[in-house]
Design a protein around this motif. Sequence first.
Motif, PDB file in Angstrom:
ATOM      1  N   PHE A   1      38.554  -2.198  -3.816  1.00 15.77           N
ATOM      2  CA  PHE A   1      39.747  -1.898  -4.611  1.00 15.77           C
ATOM      3  C   PHE A   1      39.837  -0.398  -4.908  1.00 15.77           C
ATOM      4  N   ALA A   2      38.685   0.239  -5.166  1.00 13.64           N
ATOM      5  CA  ALA A   2      38.691   1.674  -5.462  1.00 13.64           C
ATOM      6  C   ALA A   2      39.207   2.478  -4.278  1.00 13.64           C
ATOM      7  N   VAL A   3      38.789   2.095  -3.057  1.00 15.69           N
ATOM      8  CA  VAL A   3      39.223   2.805  -1.849  1.00 15.69           C
ATOM      9  C   VAL A   3      40.724   2.634  -1.641  1.00 15.69           C
ATOM     10  N   VAL A   4      41.206   1.415  -1.720  1.00 19.33           N
ATOM     11  CA  VAL A   4      42.624   1.141  -1.468  1.00 19.33           C
ATOM     12  C   VAL A   4      43.493   1.767  -2.556  1.00 19.33           C
ATOM     13  N   ALA A   5      43.016   1.756  -3.799  1.00 18.90           N
ATOM     14  CA  ALA A   5      43.796   2.350  -4.886  1.00 18.90           C
ATOM     15  C   ALA A   5      43.975   3.849  -4.677  1.00 18.90           C
ATOM     16  N   ARG A   6      42.935   4.523  -4.201  1.00 14.58           N
ATOM     17  CA  ARG A   6      43.066   5.967  -3.941  1.00 14.58           C
ATOM     18  C   ARG A   6      44.028   6.215  -2.780  1.00 14.58           C
ATOM     19  N   LYS A   7      43.938   5.367  -1.742  1.00 19.32           N
ATOM     20  CA  LYS A   7      44.843   5.515  -0.608  1.00 19.32           C
ATOM     21  C   LYS A   7      46.295   5.290  -1.044  1.00 19.32           C
TER      22      LYS A   7
ATOM     23  N   ALA B   1      32.419  14.025  -9.017  1.00 16.29           N
ATOM     24  CA  ALA B   1      32.613  12.572  -8.987  1.00 16.29           C
ATOM     25  C   ALA B   1      34.018  12.246  -8.496  1.00 16.29           C
ATOM     26  N   ALA B   2      34.097  11.242  -7.638  1.00 19.80           N
ATOM     27  CA  ALA B   2      35.412  10.805  -7.157  1.00 19.80           C
ATOM     28  C   ALA B   2      36.165  10.142  -8.302  1.00 19.80           C
ATOM     29  N   PRO B   3      37.487  10.286  -8.324  1.00 23.08           N
ATOM     30  CA  PRO B   3      38.252   9.643  -9.399  1.00 23.08           C
ATOM     31  C   PRO B   3      38.080   8.130  -9.350  1.00 23.08           C
ATOM     32  N   THR B   4      38.047   7.518 -10.505  1.00 25.24           N
ATOM     33  CA  THR B   4      37.848   6.076 -10.599  1.00 25.24           C
ATOM     34  C   THR B   4      39.150   5.415 -11.023  1.00 25.24           C
TER      35      THR B   4
ATOM     36  N   PHE C   1      35.058   0.873 -15.078  1.00 26.67           N
ATOM     37  CA  PHE C   1      34.034  -0.147 -14.886  1.00 26.67           C
ATOM     38  C   PHE C   1      34.189  -1.247 -15.936  1.00 26.67           C
ATOM     39  N   ASP C   2      34.112  -2.479 -15.467  1.00 20.21           N
ATOM     40  CA  ASP C   2      34.195  -3.642 -16.347  1.00 20.21           C
ATOM     41  C   ASP C   2      33.267  -4.693 -15.759  1.00 20.21           C
ATOM     42  N   ALA C   3      32.233  -5.054 -16.525  1.00 22.57           N
ATOM     43  CA  ALA C   3      31.265  -6.028 -16.013  1.00 22.57           C
ATOM     44  C   ALA C   3      31.932  -7.346 -15.659  1.00 22.57           C
TER      45      ALA C   3
ATOM     46  N   SER D   1      25.264   0.431  -8.712  1.00 25.82           N
ATOM     47  CA  SER D   1      25.034   1.699  -9.405  1.00 25.82           C
ATOM     48  C   SER D   1      25.893   1.807 -10.659  1.00 25.82           C
ATOM     49  N   ALA D   2      27.140   1.301 -10.570  1.00 26.75           N
ATOM     50  CA  ALA D   2      28.033   1.358 -11.731  1.00 26.75           C
ATOM     51  C   ALA D   2      27.465   0.543 -12.887  1.00 26.75           C
ATOM     52  N   TYR D   3      26.855  -0.601 -12.571  1.00 30.29           N
ATOM     53  CA  TYR D   3      26.268  -1.414 -13.632  1.00 30.29           C
ATOM     54  C   TYR D   3      25.044  -0.719 -14.239  1.00 30.29           C
ATOM     55  N   ALA D   4      24.252  -0.046 -13.402  1.00 26.30           N
ATOM     56  CA  ALA D   4      23.098   0.694 -13.926  1.00 26.30           C
ATOM     57  C   ALA D   4      23.559   1.797 -14.879  1.00 26.30           C
ATOM     58  N   ARG D   5      24.621   2.503 -14.497  1.00 31.91           N
ATOM     59  CA  ARG D   5      25.148   3.543 -15.386  1.00 31.91           C
ATOM     60  C   ARG D   5      25.702   2.933 -16.676  1.00 31.91           C
ATOM     61  N   PHE D   6      26.306   1.754 -16.560  1.00 31.60           N
ATOM     62  CA  PHE D   6      26.823   1.049 -17.734  1.00 31.60           C
ATOM     63  C   PHE D   6      25.672   0.682 -18.689  1.00 31.60           C
ATOM     64  N   LEU D   7      24.557   0.197 -18.124  1.00 29.52           N
ATOM     65  CA  LEU D   7      23.400  -0.133 -18.948  1.00 29.52           C
ATOM     66  C   LEU D   7      22.873   1.109 -19.669  1.00 29.52           C
ATOM     67  N   ALA D   8      22.820   2.234 -18.948  1.00 29.79           N
ATOM     68  CA  ALA D   8      22.333   3.477 -19.563  1.00 29.79           C
ATOM     69  C   ALA D   8      23.219   3.874 -20.738  1.00 29.79           C
ATOM     70  N   LYS D   9      24.525   3.753 -20.545  1.00 30.04           N
ATOM     71  CA  LYS D   9      25.460   4.091 -21.622  1.00 30.04           C
ATOM     72  C   LYS D   9      25.261   3.177 -22.821  1.00 30.04           C
ATOM     73  N   GLU D  10      25.085   1.883 -22.564  1.00 30.45           N
ATOM     74  CA  GLU D  10      24.871   0.930 -23.649  1.00 30.45           C
ATOM     75  C   GLU D  10      23.588   1.237 -24.415  1.00 30.45           C
TER      76      GLU D  10
END
Length: 676
Positions: free
Chosen positions: A637-643, A446-449, A453-455, A492-501
């Motif tokens: 934001f994720a792309v620019v933050a890694r750059k 997994a790429a670093p985040t 994630f925050d809804a 996809s991030a929201y789907a993973r968030f739902l699974a966690k919940e």
Amino acid sequence: MHSYERWAVLQYFCALLRIKSFEKPPSPTADIHLWIESHGRALGLPPVQLPDDKTDLLGFGMKAREATGVWRSWRAEVLARGARPAPPPSKLQKRIEWLADSCGLQAAQRVVLGLLTRLAQNSACAELVAAGNDQLNYRSVEPAFDLNELRRFFPPKTPTVGLRNGGLLKQFGLIQLDHGDNMRLTEVVERLLSVPRLRAREVRELLLGTSDAASLVWDDFDHIGAETDLAARLVASSTGARGANILLYGPPGTGKSEFARTLGARVRHDVYFVGEKDDRESEPDRRERVAALIIANELGLAAGKMILVVDEADDLFAGVDEDDASTRHGSKVFMNRLVERVRVPTIWITNDLSRLGPAVIRRMNLVIRFPKPGEAIRRTIVERVAARNDFALDQQAVGKLAHVPAAPALIENAISSAARIKGTGEDALKILDGGMKAMGHSPAPAAPTPIAFDAALNRADVDLWALAEKIKAAPSRALSFCLSGPPGAGKSAYARFLAKEMGLEVLEKRYSDIISCYLGASEKAIAAAFEEAADLGAFLILDEADSLLRDRAAARYSWEVTQVNEMLTWMERHPLPFACTTNAADALDPATARRFLFKIRFLPMDERQIATAFFRAFGIEAPRSILKLDRLTPGDFAVVARKAEVLGERDSLRLARWLEAEVAAKPGGKKIRIGF
């Protein structure tokens, strides 16, 4: 030599003498003449009385007419002696009859089996067949002979029906064909015939080895369900001459073989794996495995309380159910009857159910699917295996091991191996990860985040927080979601968030994981994805779902339609949550509308979300210039933050410029110079 064996060899010799070529005496130097001299007295043949010479060397010292007369008289006497009734059978003959009865052989097949057996066991018989064929100008590759070279030793009027290409003898694995059509006994039969006494225990150990002991306990298979108790009841109730057929199938390492051993311990039966090696410790071929199974059935019927296990059963049945006979590996009827006639409880194991064919599956008394266990079940397995191996694991280590979606066999191997070297939980985890990688199940790293994630940072046409709370408390888990919107919007991030919940692990499948160039393979992969999610109790996420659910009205090929049909069928009946993500909701087939309980459209971020995300990503206030960007997403934001992390950039204006460039690079965006 036993009296019956002398009588049997005499029968073969008499069959040879009936051939017209033997109406005249052979040459004194012929092999058959030498055979008569060597074995005649032991077999009780009459001596040759010569009128002019006292020697017993046939043909010396007399004229051709006299020699022919003497030979014919001697031949008639031998044939008369051969017509006498057979004495009580020898142990070897009883063994041959037992084997023939076990396989239901016909008369000619029994004759061939007896003759080939004596060729391997009796030097007088082997020399007779070689000498007789030499006299008739046949040159055999000893000790194997073809049917033409054997049939001249058959009793009178023996039919040859069922002997073509070895017939049942070959199908049952009793003989093998060498050098074309030359017949000889297989090693399985030779091993059986080599036993001094035909006692069940000795023969069983010779052919099958020792009984396999269980290393797991009955409770380790609670996740399989009530079928395990049904299997135990079926085995325990198998009596008489009809055994139960139980089929175990599922992915490698899910515990099928170990369940067979544990089932034996449960019902107090010995468990034997059939046809796994020959007496040279090498791999037996298909027919040798069939022979071992048939013989083992007879042994099991006599011994009682035995379970036979045929591992990799698809090797025996592959191709049998093909409509095209030219592609079959064995007779369809023969293999079906093989299943029907098992006489002791038999467990058939396969990783691929489709290779057996429906005709075989229909004949199984019980079919049990071994799924991949979910995380809760894996946690129980980890704790039990660790306790049995006296291997100390804290709750954190247990959780890490259970989180790996591994089969029970891999979990057991990892823990027992770590315990053997007196290692730690981390050692067990490394061993387990290695096993998963070797089996091709290593997840992509997994790429670093940079932004958790925050809804609240994801904008949609519904309140994502409120929906998550409602779903978390929902009584039903048969929930379906269509998450559409631009790339990076957080679908996809929201789907993973739902699974966690919901307390579920995630099973994520991409289009590339499912699509195949082979006809019907994509449909199978779709079914397998939903089945795996059900097995694991996981939240299934299907990315790029528009490729799997494209409007059938625009289909150009039939497989495009069947693929969508398969998806729609599974979507309607899946009992657990699943989500389909797409960037092209308009391309979906209209029939998908009623299959999705929740249809959520993700939107670009608003000003408040942009400002919040900028501060979280970079720790500085956002320039006002980017607050009005209308297509910015959390993914940008994720792309620019890694750059920025790579380049060490902290200037807010430069960061804003990079964010503008990400938006401009999207389809329809205004092109600007991107620079770094």
